[in-house]
Motif scaffolding. Sequence first.
Motif, PDB file in Angstrom:
ATOM      1  N   GLN A 197      57.206  34.103  42.946  1.00  0.00           N
ATOM      2  CA  GLN A 197      57.594  34.996  41.857  1.00  0.00           C
ATOM      3  C   GLN A 197      56.440  35.134  40.857  1.00  0.00           C
ATOM      4  N   PRO A 198      56.212  36.339  40.355  1.00  0.00           N
ATOM      5  CA  PRO A 198      55.112  36.551  39.405  1.00  0.00           C
ATOM      6  C   PRO A 198      55.237  35.643  38.178  1.00  0.00           C
ATOM      7  N   ASP A 199      54.076  35.231  37.668  1.00  0.00           N
ATOM      8  CA  ASP A 199      54.016  34.300  36.542  1.00  0.00           C
ATOM      9  C   ASP A 199      53.025  34.850  35.511  1.00  0.00           C
ATOM     10  N   PRO A 200      53.471  35.090  34.276  1.00  0.00           N
ATOM     11  CA  PRO A 200      52.561  35.614  33.241  1.00  0.00           C
ATOM     12  C   PRO A 200      51.329  34.734  33.042  1.00  0.00           C
ATOM     13  N   ALA A 201      51.474  33.416  33.212  1.00  0.00           N
ATOM     14  CA  ALA A 201      50.327  32.523  33.041  1.00  0.00           C
ATOM     15  C   ALA A 201      49.279  32.772  34.116  1.00  0.00           C
ATOM     16  N   VAL A 202      49.728  33.089  35.309  1.00  0.00           N
ATOM     17  CA  VAL A 202      48.795  33.389  36.397  1.00  0.00           C
ATOM     18  C   VAL A 202      48.083  34.708  36.132  1.00  0.00           C
ATOM     19  N   GLU A 203      48.812  35.696  35.638  1.00  0.00           N
ATOM     20  CA  GLU A 203      48.166  36.969  35.302  1.00  0.00           C
ATOM     21  C   GLU A 203      47.099  36.759  34.227  1.00  0.00           C
ATOM     22  N   GLU A 204      47.407  35.944  33.232  1.00  0.00           N
ATOM     23  CA  GLU A 204      46.432  35.673  32.173  1.00  0.00           C
ATOM     24  C   GLU A 204      45.217  34.944  32.727  1.00  0.00           C
ATOM     25  N   ALA A 205      45.439  34.046  33.682  1.00  0.00           N
ATOM     26  CA  ALA A 205      44.311  33.342  34.299  1.00  0.00           C
ATOM     27  C   ALA A 205      43.395  34.320  35.020  1.00  0.00           C
ATOM     28  N   TRP A 206      43.989  35.263  35.746  1.00  0.00           N
ATOM     29  CA  TRP A 206      43.164  36.251  36.441  1.00  0.00           C
ATOM     30  C   TRP A 206      42.449  37.174  35.449  1.00  0.00           C
ATOM     31  N   ARG A 207      43.077  37.458  34.323  1.00  0.00           N
ATOM     32  CA  ARG A 207      42.388  38.268  33.309  1.00  0.00           C
ATOM     33  C   ARG A 207      41.140  37.544  32.818  1.00  0.00           C
ATOM     34  N   THR A 208      41.276  36.241  32.618  1.00  0.00           N
ATOM     35  CA  THR A 208      40.118  35.443  32.209  1.00  0.00           C
ATOM     36  C   THR A 208      39.042  35.460  33.288  1.00  0.00           C
ATOM     37  N   VAL A 209      39.462  35.306  34.530  1.00  0.00           N
ATOM     38  CA  VAL A 209      38.508  35.306  35.648  1.00  0.00           C
ATOM     39  C   VAL A 209      37.707  36.601  35.678  1.00  0.00           C
ATOM     40  N   TYR A 210      38.373  37.722  35.497  1.00  0.00           N
ATOM     41  CA  TYR A 210      37.703  39.012  35.590  1.00  0.00           C
ATOM     42  C   TYR A 210      36.815  39.315  34.383  1.00  0.00           C
ATOM     43  N   THR A 211      37.083  38.693  33.259  1.00  0.00           N
ATOM     44  CA  THR A 211      36.334  39.042  32.037  1.00  0.00           C
ATOM     45  C   THR A 211      35.302  38.000  31.613  1.00  0.00           C
ATOM     46  N   ASP A 212      35.304  36.831  32.270  1.00  0.00           N
ATOM     47  CA  ASP A 212      34.357  35.763  31.909  1.00  0.00           C
ATOM     48  C   ASP A 212      33.238  35.718  32.949  1.00  0.00           C
ATOM     49  N   PRO A 213      31.983  35.989  32.541  1.00  0.00           N
ATOM     50  CA  PRO A 213      30.867  35.957  33.500  1.00  0.00           C
ATOM     51  C   PRO A 213      30.719  34.614  34.206  1.00  0.00           C
ATOM     52  N   ALA A 214      31.213  33.538  33.590  1.00  0.00           N
ATOM     53  CA  ALA A 214      31.073  32.213  34.190  1.00  0.00           C
ATOM     54  C   ALA A 214      31.974  32.028  35.407  1.00  0.00           C
TER      55      ALA A 214
END
Length: 281
Positions: A197-214
């Motif tokens: 089931q979708p999880d808002p915390a997982v979506e936020e983690a992927w947002r960080t992944v896509y926006t953080d050059p590290a």
Amino acid sequence: MAQHTVSTPKLAFAPEGLGPEGEDSGATPYERYARLDVLHTLQQPRSKIDAELSFIITTQVMELLFDLLRHEWTRAQHALREDDLTEALAALRRGTHVQDVLNSSWDLLATLTPVEFTAFRPVLGEASGFQSSAFLHLEFLIGNKAEKLLAMYQGSTATHQELAGALRAPSLYDDVLALLARRGLAVDGTPSTARYQPDPAVEEAWRTVYTDPATADLAALAEALLDTAERVTRWRQRHYASVKRSMGAKPGTGGSSGLTWLKAAAEQDVFPELWSVRGAL
């Protein structure tokens, strides 16, 4: 993270040049290696309808490709657990090529007219692709789990045990989320025996992944996973279209609701946060 064993398709080996019972197997080294003497005896139509042979061969090819795809996804899991993103990406990319061939295989069944399929459909009895244990294992691997589906395999102890193990084991996405957690992102990679089931915390983690050059390496993993997910959706859409074309809205041979079930499956996103996060970027 606890270590989990990932099963792979079992292969039977025989001495060179001999079949499983010790008999001669094939006239040439190539035939012996590929077990062509066995392979070309596995197509046994039960009707006199020419189109049934195409149906049998296509479904057998699909089953072999299911095994190959499972092999690649399993390799990706092993690599993720070792934090080896290079190998995980390589396995996922090989898997997308397998998926492309699988999706193209529907072209063979698209030639099947409703009259042809109806002519040999009675010989299928209650047989249905929905009963494929290899395909169900793939569904469990991508997190589309449902314990009730194990009931149809009660007659085969080995198959039931194998699928029960896959149900309890981490899915491919569970292993991805466990990797994100090890990289300091706040996600829960605990395996579940229910559909993901979708999880808002997982979506936020992927947002960080896509926006953080590290985390560019994790973004590459996300894109490879999305390539995989998109091809799963294509498979479901092609399945839906193929059934609609060959048999319309008739109930499935295995007792399923046919088109209704296939359409609902095609609308389910695989690795859902990788799709939803796009609206937040």
